[in-house]
Scaffold this motif. Structure first.
Motif, mmCIF file in Angstrom:
data_model
loop_
_atom_site.group_PDB
_atom_site.id
_atom_site.type_symbol
_atom_site.label_atom_id
_atom_site.label_comp_id
_atom_site.label_asym_id
_atom_site.label_seq_id
_atom_site.Cartn_x
_atom_site.Cartn_y
_atom_site.Cartn_z
ATOM 1 N N TYR A 5 0.863 -1.182 0.000
ATOM 2 C CA TYR A 5 0.000 0.000 0.000
ATOM 3 C C TYR A 5 0.895 1.225 0.000
ATOM 4 O O TYR A 5 1.780 1.350 0.851
ATOM 5 C CB TYR A 5 -0.858 0.040 1.280
ATOM 6 C CG TYR A 5 -1.965 -0.973 1.298
ATOM 7 C CD1 TYR A 5 -1.688 -2.336 1.286
ATOM 8 C CD2 TYR A 5 -3.292 -0.569 1.314
ATOM 9 C CE1 TYR A 5 -2.703 -3.275 1.284
ATOM 10 C CE2 TYR A 5 -4.321 -1.498 1.314
ATOM 11 C CZ TYR A 5 -4.014 -2.846 1.291
ATOM 12 O OH TYR A 5 -5.021 -3.761 1.284
ATOM 13 N N VAL A 6 0.655 2.114 -0.948
ATOM 14 C CA VAL A 6 1.441 3.343 -1.006
ATOM 15 C C VAL A 6 0.465 4.495 -1.194
ATOM 16 O O VAL A 6 -0.443 4.413 -2.020
ATOM 17 C CB VAL A 6 2.440 3.314 -2.183
ATOM 18 C CG1 VAL A 6 3.264 4.598 -2.211
ATOM 19 C CG2 VAL A 6 3.366 2.116 -2.080
ATOM 20 N N SER A 40 -6.456 11.487 1.622
ATOM 21 C CA SER A 40 -7.715 12.182 1.944
ATOM 22 C C SER A 40 -8.931 11.522 1.299
ATOM 23 O O SER A 40 -10.063 11.836 1.654
ATOM 24 C CB SER A 40 -7.632 13.646 1.526
ATOM 25 O OG SER A 40 -7.480 13.731 0.131
ATOM 26 N N ASP A 41 -8.711 10.614 0.356
ATOM 27 C CA ASP A 41 -9.832 9.876 -0.243
ATOM 28 C C ASP A 41 -10.390 8.826 0.709
ATOM 29 O O ASP A 41 -11.475 8.292 0.480
ATOM 30 C CB ASP A 41 -9.389 9.167 -1.536
ATOM 31 C CG ASP A 41 -9.410 10.093 -2.736
ATOM 32 O OD1 ASP A 41 -9.962 11.207 -2.616
ATOM 33 O OD2 ASP A 41 -8.886 9.699 -3.795
ATOM 34 N N VAL A 42 -9.630 8.486 1.733
ATOM 35 C CA VAL A 42 -10.094 7.472 2.681
ATOM 36 C C VAL A 42 -10.323 8.182 4.021
ATOM 37 O O VAL A 42 -9.408 8.375 4.815
ATOM 38 C CB VAL A 42 -9.076 6.315 2.803
ATOM 39 C CG1 VAL A 42 -9.607 5.216 3.710
ATOM 40 C CG2 VAL A 42 -8.756 5.754 1.425
ATOM 41 N N GLU A 100 -8.504 6.153 -7.868
ATOM 42 C CA GLU A 100 -9.892 6.003 -7.417
ATOM 43 C C GLU A 100 -10.185 4.528 -7.097
ATOM 44 O O GLU A 100 -10.779 4.213 -6.067
ATOM 45 C CB GLU A 100 -10.837 6.569 -8.477
ATOM 46 C CG GLU A 100 -12.292 6.675 -8.045
ATOM 47 C CD GLU A 100 -12.474 7.210 -6.610
ATOM 48 O OE1 GLU A 100 -13.137 6.513 -5.815
ATOM 49 O OE2 GLU A 100 -11.946 8.288 -6.289
ATOM 50 N N GLN A 101 -9.736 3.645 -7.981
ATOM 51 C CA GLN A 101 -9.950 2.210 -7.730
ATOM 52 C C GLN A 101 -9.273 1.773 -6.439
ATOM 53 O O GLN A 101 -9.844 1.032 -5.635
ATOM 54 C CB GLN A 101 -9.370 1.368 -8.877
ATOM 55 C CG GLN A 101 -10.311 1.223 -10.056
ATOM 56 C CD GLN A 101 -9.577 0.774 -11.323
ATOM 57 O OE1 GLN A 101 -8.416 0.349 -11.260
ATOM 58 N NE2 GLN A 101 -10.235 0.874 -12.465
ATOM 59 N N LYS A 111 -10.931 0.290 -2.773
ATOM 60 C CA LYS A 111 -10.482 -0.924 -2.084
ATOM 61 C C LYS A 111 -10.018 -0.592 -0.655
ATOM 62 O O LYS A 111 -10.405 -1.265 0.307
ATOM 63 C CB LYS A 111 -9.334 -1.540 -2.893
ATOM 64 C CG LYS A 111 -8.646 -2.674 -2.199
ATOM 65 C CD LYS A 111 -7.637 -3.357 -3.123
ATOM 66 C CE LYS A 111 -6.855 -4.394 -2.366
ATOM 67 N NZ LYS A 111 -5.436 -4.058 -2.218
ATOM 68 N N ALA A 112 -9.222 0.455 -0.531
ATOM 69 C CA ALA A 112 -8.682 0.831 0.783
ATOM 70 C C ALA A 112 -9.820 1.199 1.739
ATOM 71 O O ALA A 112 -9.797 0.839 2.918
ATOM 72 C CB ALA A 112 -7.709 1.995 0.628
#
Ligand code: TYM
Length: 333
Positions: free
Chosen positions: A36-37, A81-83, A306-307, A311-312
């Motif tokens: 994960y990065v 920030s997307d998660v 985005e994908q 998942k995250a």
């Protein structure tokens, strides 16, 4: 597969230090580990940022991740920030850590001095609680290993302390992570002041190799790099920090040991050293830059991010639920 996680803060342009200390190694690990990065943009705003520049740096680092060889089919590469769960878990971990331990973080001590000088009057609270958000990033995904440069080791150790504390106090919700520091303890130094690390927030651009520097600029920066007056190529970071730094850059990029590098330069002078370092840098960075140009404005990067975030998010949501349950942060269970 064991999980591995790491991030870069988009508080400036990506440097050779970021690449050698973290990303190059991640690319090598991605077949063997579940990697994960992410782009740590929530960490970036712990110091004042101009929003257009922050966006540009974020976009640049994203494209560079893939240009350096991170494969969206193998690795989960996303924007922090997307998660949303990162901030939530970060808050919870703030309540499980102490002012004392956060005050001992050397990065906080350094950065707060610099930030105070820059903002004239204040040190943002976020700079102080930075490590608890970093702990959230790591603990969220049950990462076993955290490949980072030695400058981030203390933060990963604090993450371990917090995780152990929460596990003991509530229940076993966190896996205990380990920092993964390269064998030769890579710390790439400032080319103009080799007593300090090469840092994207440095004010002297001549001192830093940026991943997107054109070949001519790289050559000029290496040529101007500080060495010493001995003209003796020997690895001795304490007494010969400038020369040792150039040797280190070369050895990592050639995938050889420092001993082998030393041997390669027996009887040679600093001009030879600098020519060799310049050559291997250009050889390495040119293809990355070509791929970067293709990726920067393509829609692919956005889609991959985005994908990966989708998942995250699923995993983060599960972990956060578990932690909230452990602490009694629900009405009825
Ligand atoms: P950052 O953005 O300062 O650096 C990103 C990575 O590059 C390494 N690095 C270096 N390695 C060798 N020599 C150098 N001169 C050099 N400069 C930087 C850093 O050690 C790091 O591995 N707090 C982190 C980002 C982060 C993070 C995380 C990392 C946020 N959450 C969770 C791992 C896990 C940071 O600001 O790194």
């Amino acid at each position: 597969k064991e999980k591995m996680i790491t991030g870069i803060t988009p508080s400036g342009e990506m440097t050779l230090g970021n690449y050698l200390g973290a990303i190059k190694r991640c690319v090598e690990f991605q077949d063997e580990y579940d990697l994960y990065v992410f782009i740590a943009n929530l960490h970036a705003i712990t110091i004042p940022q101009n929003k257009e520049i922050l966006r540009k740096n974020t976009k640049e680092i994203a494209a560079l991740y893939f240009a350096c060889g991170l494969d969206p089919q193998k690795s989960t590469v996303f924007l922090q920030s997307d998660v949303l769960e990162h901030a939530q878990l970060g808050w919870i971990l703030n309540t499980q850590s102490s002012i004392g331990e956060l005050s001992r973080m050397t990065q906080f001590k350094d950065k707060s001095q610099k930030t105070k000088a820059k903002t004239k009057d204040y040190i943002p609270a976020g700079l102080f609680t930075y490590p608890t958000l970093m702990a959230a990033d790591i603990l969220m995904y049950d990462a076993k290993y955290v490949p980072v440069g030695i400058d981030q080791k203390q933060h990963v150790e604090l993450t371990r302390d917090i995780a152990i504390r929460v596990n003991n106090k509530y229940s076993e919700v966190f896996k205990i992570p380990e920092p993964l520091i390269s064998e030769n303890k890579i710390k790439i130094m400032d080319l103009q002041d080799p007593s300090k690390k090469m840092s994207k927030s440095s004010t002297n651009p001549k001192a830093i190799i940026y991943m997107l520097d054109p070949p001519k600029v790289i050559a000029a920066k290496i040529k101007a790099a500080i060495t010493d007056s001995e003209n003796l190529i020997k690895y001795d970071p304490k007494h010969k920090p400038g020369v040792s730094n150039l040797m280190m850059i070369y050895a990592i990029l050639k995938n050889i040991t420092i001993k082998q590098a030393e041997k390669h330069w027996t009887g040679k002078n600093y001009k030879d050293l600098k020519d060799d370092v310049t050559e291997v840098l250009i050889q390495t960075l040119e293809p990355i830059q070509t791929r970067y140009q293709q990726l920067y404005n393509s829609k692919d990067v956005e889609q991959w991010l985005e994908q990966a975030a989708t998942k995250a998010r699923l995993e983060a949501h599960k972990k956060l639920n578990k932690v909230q349950n452990a602490l009694g942060l629900n009405y009825n269970r």
